[in-house]
Design an enzyme around this catalytic site. Structure first.
Site, short mmCIF file in Angstrom:
data_model
loop_
_atom_site.label_atom_id
_atom_site.label_comp_id
_atom_site.label_asym_id
_atom_site.label_seq_id
_atom_site.Cartn_x
_atom_site.Cartn_y
_atom_site.Cartn_z
N HIS A 71 -65.79 79.73 1.34
CA HIS A 71 -66.73 79.81 0.21
C HIS A 71 -68.11 79.30 0.61
O HIS A 71 -69.13 79.90 0.28
CB HIS A 71 -66.26 78.94 -0.96
CG HIS A 71 -64.98 79.34 -1.61
ND1 HIS A 71 -63.97 78.45 -1.89
CD2 HIS A 71 -64.53 80.55 -2.08
CE1 HIS A 71 -62.97 79.06 -2.51
NE2 HIS A 71 -63.28 80.34 -2.62
N ARG A 96 -62.78 89.02 2.36
CA ARG A 96 -61.93 88.89 3.54
C ARG A 96 -61.31 90.25 3.83
O ARG A 96 -61.23 91.09 2.92
CB ARG A 96 -60.81 87.87 3.27
CG ARG A 96 -61.28 86.43 3.22
CD ARG A 96 -60.33 85.55 2.47
NE ARG A 96 -60.30 85.91 1.06
CZ ARG A 96 -59.81 85.16 0.09
NH1 ARG A 96 -59.29 83.99 0.37
NH2 ARG A 96 -59.83 85.56 -1.16
N SER A 130 -57.77 79.27 -0.99
CA SER A 130 -57.63 77.99 -1.71
C SER A 130 -56.16 77.67 -1.96
O SER A 130 -55.72 76.53 -1.81
CB SER A 130 -58.35 78.03 -3.06
OG SER A 130 -59.74 78.08 -2.87
N LYS A 165 -56.36 78.79 -17.03
CA LYS A 165 -56.02 79.05 -15.62
C LYS A 165 -55.37 77.81 -15.02
O LYS A 165 -55.77 76.69 -15.29
CB LYS A 165 -57.27 79.46 -14.83
CG LYS A 165 -56.89 80.04 -13.49
CD LYS A 165 -58.01 80.88 -12.92
CE LYS A 165 -57.63 81.35 -11.53
NZ LYS A 165 -58.64 82.14 -10.90
#
Ligand code: ADP
Length: 155
Positions: A17, A90, A128, A41
């Site tokens: 990031h 990615r 992450s 979330k």
């Protein structure tokens, strides 16, 4: 003034990031990192913690501002007076997700546009979710996250 926004959950921010944020900061007069505060979330860190971690990690970069937001990214962009959304890509499945999301954002606000920066080779494999899993199991992820995030993950 050309302003870009870089939105995400950043739970937590990692070197992939950061690489995108630093590269994007050179393309704009101001880059606003938007930390998504989505109540339902299942994040490990609160939105305040995620925001603070990104702030500390980018404190030496003058034109990066880290701001929390809720609701639509498109509304946040308008609010910040930004017409360009930055995302990182990615190799692999990011493309499908980002492509679909970009179409939705442009459907909501055709005046916005989205630019995707390709992840640097050494950060291609950083996620992450994997970082949290490995850190929880006691693995060493110190070379994948900023120092302040490493400290928070080690607690
Ligand atoms: P999301 O926005 O889906 O919650 P993240 O907060 O993890 O996901 O990521 C925010 C943005 O950063 C997304 O565009 C994502 O593709 C990008 N990103 C995540 N990991 C990397 C990485 N290792 N290299 C480059 N970009 C990344």
């Amino acid at each position: 003034m050309l302003t870009g926004i870089y939105p995400g959950s950043f739970d937590p921010v990692h070197n992939g990031h950061l690489d995108i944020a630093l590269r994007a900061s050179k393309l704009f007069d101001k880059l606003i990192v938007g930390v998504y505060d989505k109540p339902k979330k299942n994040n490990k860190f609160s939105s305040n913690e995620r925001t603070e971690m990104f702030r500390v990690a980018t404190k030496d970069v003058d034109n990066i501002e880290v701001v929390q937001f809720t609701g639509l990214v498109t509304s946040f962009a308008r609010e910040m007076d930004a017409r360009i959304i930055v995302r990182g890509l990615r190799a692999g499945f990011d493309f499908e997700t980002e492509f679909e999301m970009a179409l939705m954002w442009r459907n909501l606000d055709p005046e916005l546009d989205i630019i995707c920066l390709m992840s640097s080779l050494k950060y291609q494999f950083i996620y992450s979710s994997r970082i949290k899993e490995v850190a929880d199991l006691g693995g060493d992820i110190s070379n994948l996250v900023p120092r302040n995030v490493f400290k928070s993950l080690s607690k």
